[in-house]
Design an enzyme around this catalytic site. Structure first.
Site, PDB file in Angstrom:
ATOM      1  N   GLY A  53      23.265   3.895  76.902  1.00 41.25           N
ATOM      2  CA  GLY A  53      24.337   4.733  76.360  1.00 41.25           C
ATOM      3  C   GLY A  53      25.014   5.491  77.486  1.00 41.25           C
ATOM      4  O   GLY A  53      24.454   5.633  78.570  1.00 41.25           O
ATOM      5  N   TYR A  81      19.482   4.327  79.236  1.00 42.79           N
ATOM      6  CA  TYR A  81      19.420   5.654  78.611  1.00 42.79           C
ATOM      7  C   TYR A  81      18.152   5.777  77.775  1.00 42.79           C
ATOM      8  O   TYR A  81      17.527   6.848  77.724  1.00 42.79           O
ATOM      9  CB  TYR A  81      20.655   5.858  77.723  1.00 42.79           C
ATOM     10  CG  TYR A  81      20.736   7.234  77.094  1.00 42.79           C
ATOM     11  CD1 TYR A  81      21.171   8.328  77.842  1.00 42.79           C
ATOM     12  CD2 TYR A  81      20.377   7.449  75.767  1.00 42.79           C
ATOM     13  CE1 TYR A  81      21.239   9.599  77.277  1.00 42.79           C
ATOM     14  CE2 TYR A  81      20.446   8.709  75.197  1.00 42.79           C
ATOM     15  CZ  TYR A  81      20.885   9.782  75.962  1.00 42.79           C
ATOM     16  OH  TYR A  81      20.953  11.044  75.400  1.00 42.79           O
ATOM     17  N   HIS A 161      19.492  -3.700  82.467  1.00 45.94           N
ATOM     18  CA  HIS A 161      19.808  -4.330  81.179  1.00 45.94           C
ATOM     19  C   HIS A 161      19.261  -5.765  81.116  1.00 45.94           C
ATOM     20  O   HIS A 161      19.896  -6.682  81.652  1.00 45.94           O
ATOM     21  CB  HIS A 161      21.324  -4.330  80.962  1.00 45.94           C
ATOM     22  CG  HIS A 161      21.855  -2.963  80.707  1.00 45.94           C
ATOM     23  ND1 HIS A 161      21.997  -2.443  79.437  1.00 45.94           N
ATOM     24  CD2 HIS A 161      22.233  -1.985  81.561  1.00 45.94           C
ATOM     25  CE1 HIS A 161      22.459  -1.200  79.522  1.00 45.94           C
ATOM     26  NE2 HIS A 161      22.605  -0.901  80.800  1.00 45.94           N
ATOM     27  N   GLY A 215      43.616 -19.869  62.472  1.00 42.30           N
ATOM     28  CA  GLY A 215      43.373 -21.235  62.932  1.00 42.30           C
ATOM     29  C   GLY A 215      42.333 -21.244  64.035  1.00 42.30           C
ATOM     30  O   GLY A 215      41.878 -22.290  64.474  1.00 42.30           O
ATOM     31  N   VAL A 217      38.541 -20.073  65.782  1.00 45.85           N
ATOM     32  CA  VAL A 217      37.166 -20.319  65.347  1.00 45.85           C
ATOM     33  C   VAL A 217      36.708 -19.263  64.332  1.00 45.85           C
ATOM     34  O   VAL A 217      36.173 -19.587  63.260  1.00 45.85           O
ATOM     35  CB  VAL A 217      36.209 -20.262  66.570  1.00 45.85           C
ATOM     36  CG1 VAL A 217      34.777 -20.533  66.168  1.00 45.85           C
ATOM     37  CG2 VAL A 217      36.663 -21.239  67.635  1.00 45.85           C
ATOM     38  N   LYS A 363      30.870 -14.656  69.603  1.00 50.92           N
ATOM     39  CA  LYS A 363      31.643 -15.901  69.536  1.00 50.92           C
ATOM     40  C   LYS A 363      30.766 -17.150  69.523  1.00 50.92           C
ATOM     41  O   LYS A 363      30.961 -18.038  68.692  1.00 50.92           O
ATOM     42  CB  LYS A 363      32.583 -15.934  70.747  1.00 50.92           C
ATOM     43  CG  LYS A 363      33.444 -17.137  70.867  1.00 50.92           C
ATOM     44  CD  LYS A 363      34.515 -17.184  69.825  1.00 50.92           C
ATOM     45  CE  LYS A 363      35.762 -16.480  70.241  1.00 50.92           C
ATOM     46  NZ  LYS A 363      36.749 -16.314  69.184  1.00 50.92           N
TER      47      LYS A 363
END
Ligand code: XMP
Length: 505
Positions: A53, A81, A161, A215, A217, A363
């Site tokens: 964060g 964080y 991360h 149109g 994905v 995605k």
């Protein structure tokens, strides 16, 4: 959604919270995000991850560690964080320290880390200077504590991360944590599909649904999922040409959707959108205006189709990325997405008359869901295209003339990259609001600058600029300056995300 076992990710406002959630799902365990201020844990929760964060734990109004989490007595993993909150809670000290952004090497011989030395992705300004009850299990080569463990309880912390693709073996580190949680690892997107169908049926009941389809994905998968959940006669699909699409896009979209048996209403609203965009330069203003115009046109069409807007549902292909970049759950707002954060769409959101089956997905997960739904490859393989279209690739005021110019350039860029088999995730051209001096045919010219952008990514959250062969760049540059009148200079964007975003606005 409910599941027999879950990992809960507590959201402290990181841009990557959902990325942690999807990494856990990739490892076969259902995961769910909860805001740090409203935590609810039951016996199905087998482990808790504290996200990163933007705050500092010593800020006056900084998000805090709820006692419920420690009382629940399951394994805990704090990221960035999250690590700092744990250190503070267990008697240690966090201070502004050596800032580390981007790639760093870490050294450890703890089994949480698959190799002794690894490259990881850091993004912090604060660091732990005293560890309280914890002990250090990894350090960066800069000497900063990179990992901690509690001596008695299964509580760990990572200063970096593990969820981003730039961290080597991050997935194996998360897998180590799931091992501590003793999870079954048998959840899949097929379960998500079934749970989402049930959720749509419950939300929509006997009402009608109008699905906006670009149109692309995301909206096509959202519509196909809706069509599995509720009777076809209750669903109305609508494609709006806003005049900001790629060259001949609308025709291609209508043909493609018809080709897979989806019947779509079509409206050409280009002149309406272009008229309203006159005199608008600010990217946020553009985004909000375009989003609201979509709602305007869509509501009018609802009435025309005999649907009552106050008793119908709107289906959109909203991704998690759109929500997070619009500032959902305390994350910093990067930009207003047309389908999330405009006044008119917010009203739909508040009325809860929205169906957004992809809203927890990225995605690439949506592409996989599309495969499960049987959608053809040519639709699922399409590169992402932003809802506000070319308006966010024409920096400054949008005019019909500039749209036509950019459509031609975009077609040429994509054609050349495809011809050279460049494996981009997304590629396009941007029309800059400056003209520069050049020499064409021995004559002075003063014409537009075009930027070419091509990136590699997995989920759009992070992206690398593509190292395209010089010959291909040369071909693109020569063709643009020779064939497109009004352009005398081409530049290539060599910025990754972060710090830039993929789109320029
Ligand atoms: P950025 O520019 O934020 O983009 O790095 C990440 C991905 O999202 C697409 N994008 C959008 N898609 N509405 C959309 O439907 C939007 O307002 C929007 N803005 C960005 C972008 O093309 C990229 O794939």
């Amino acid at each position: 959604m409910t599941s027999p076992e879950r990992i809960v990710i507590i959201d402290y406002g990181s841009q990557y919270t959902q990325l942690v959630a999807r990494r856990i799902r990739e490892l076969g365990v259902y995961s769910e995000i909860q805001p740090w201020s409203r935590i609810s844990l039951d016996e199905t929760v087998k482990g808790v991850i504290l996200s990163g964060g933007p705050a500092s734990v010593y800020d006056i109004n900084a998000p805090t560690l709820d006692n419920k989490i420690l009382a629940h007595d399951v394994p805990i993993l704090g990221i960035c964080y999250g690590l700092q909150l744990l250190v503070q809670y267990f008697g240690g000290m966090v201070k502004p320290g050596k800032k580390e952004y981007g790639k760093q090497r870490i050294i450890s011989d703890h089994p949480l880390f698959p190799e002794k030395e690894l490259t990881v992705w850091m993004s912090h300004g604060d660091c732990a200077t005293a560890l309280g009850e914890f002990f250090s299990i990894a350090k960066s080569t800069d000497g900063v504590v990179a990992g901690i463990q509690h001596p008695i309880r299964p509580i760990y912390g990572l200063q970096f991360h593990p969820e981003v693709t730039h961290t080597e073996k991050g997935q194996q580190m998360l897998s180590f944590f799931l091992g501590l949680c003793k999870c079954q690892s048998n959840w899949s997107l097929q379960d998500y599909f079934q749970q989402m169908c049930a959720e749509i049926q419950k939300t929509v009941g006997a009402s009608n649904v109008l699905a906006l389809v670009s149109g692309g994905v995301d909206s096509t998968v959202a519509l196909a999922l809706c069509a599995k959940a509720i009777p076809q006669k209750k669903i109305f699909a609508l494609h709006i040409d806003n005049g900001l699409l790629r060259k001949n896009e609308s025709k291609g979209v209508m043909d493609a959707l018809q080709g897979v048996g989806i019947s779509v209403n079509f409206i050409d609203a280009s002149s309406h959108f272009l008229e309203k965009l006159k005199g608008i330069y600010n990217p946020e203003e553009k985004r909000k205006l375009i989003g609201d115009l979509f709602v305007d046109v869509m509501e009018q069409r609802m009435v025309y189709l005999g649907l009552d807007p106050s008793n119908s549902y709107l289906c959109q292909g909203t991704l998690y990325t759109d929500l997070i970049e619009s500032g959902k759950g305390g994350a910093d707002k990067i930009k207003s997405h047309h389908n999330v954060d405009t006044p008119r769409i917010k009203a739909w959101r508040e009325s809860r008359h929205l169906v957004e089956p992809n809203k927890e997905l990225f995605k690439d997960e949506v592409r996989t869901l599309g495969e499960l739904l049987g959608l053809p490859k040519h639709i699922l393989a399409r590169q992402p295209f932003p809802g506000p279209g070319l308006a966010v690739r024409i920096i400054g005021e949008v005019t019909e003339e500039k749209v036509k110019l950019l459509q031609n350039i975009d077609e040429l860029v994509v054609f050349e990259l495809d011809k050279a088999s460049v494996p981009y995730w997304q590629a396009f051209a941007v029309l800059l609001p400056i003209k520069t001096v050049g020499v064409k045919g021995d004559q002075h010219s003063y014409e537009h600058v075009v930027a070419v952008r091509a990136v590699d990514s997995i989920d759009g959250m992070t992206a690398d600029w593509m190292k395209i062969p010089y010959e291909t760049l040369e071909k693109i540059s020569n063709r643009i300056t020779n064939e497109i009148s009004g352009v005398n200079r081409v530049v290539y964007d060599i910025t990754s995300k972060p710090p830039a975003t993929i789109e320029w606005e």
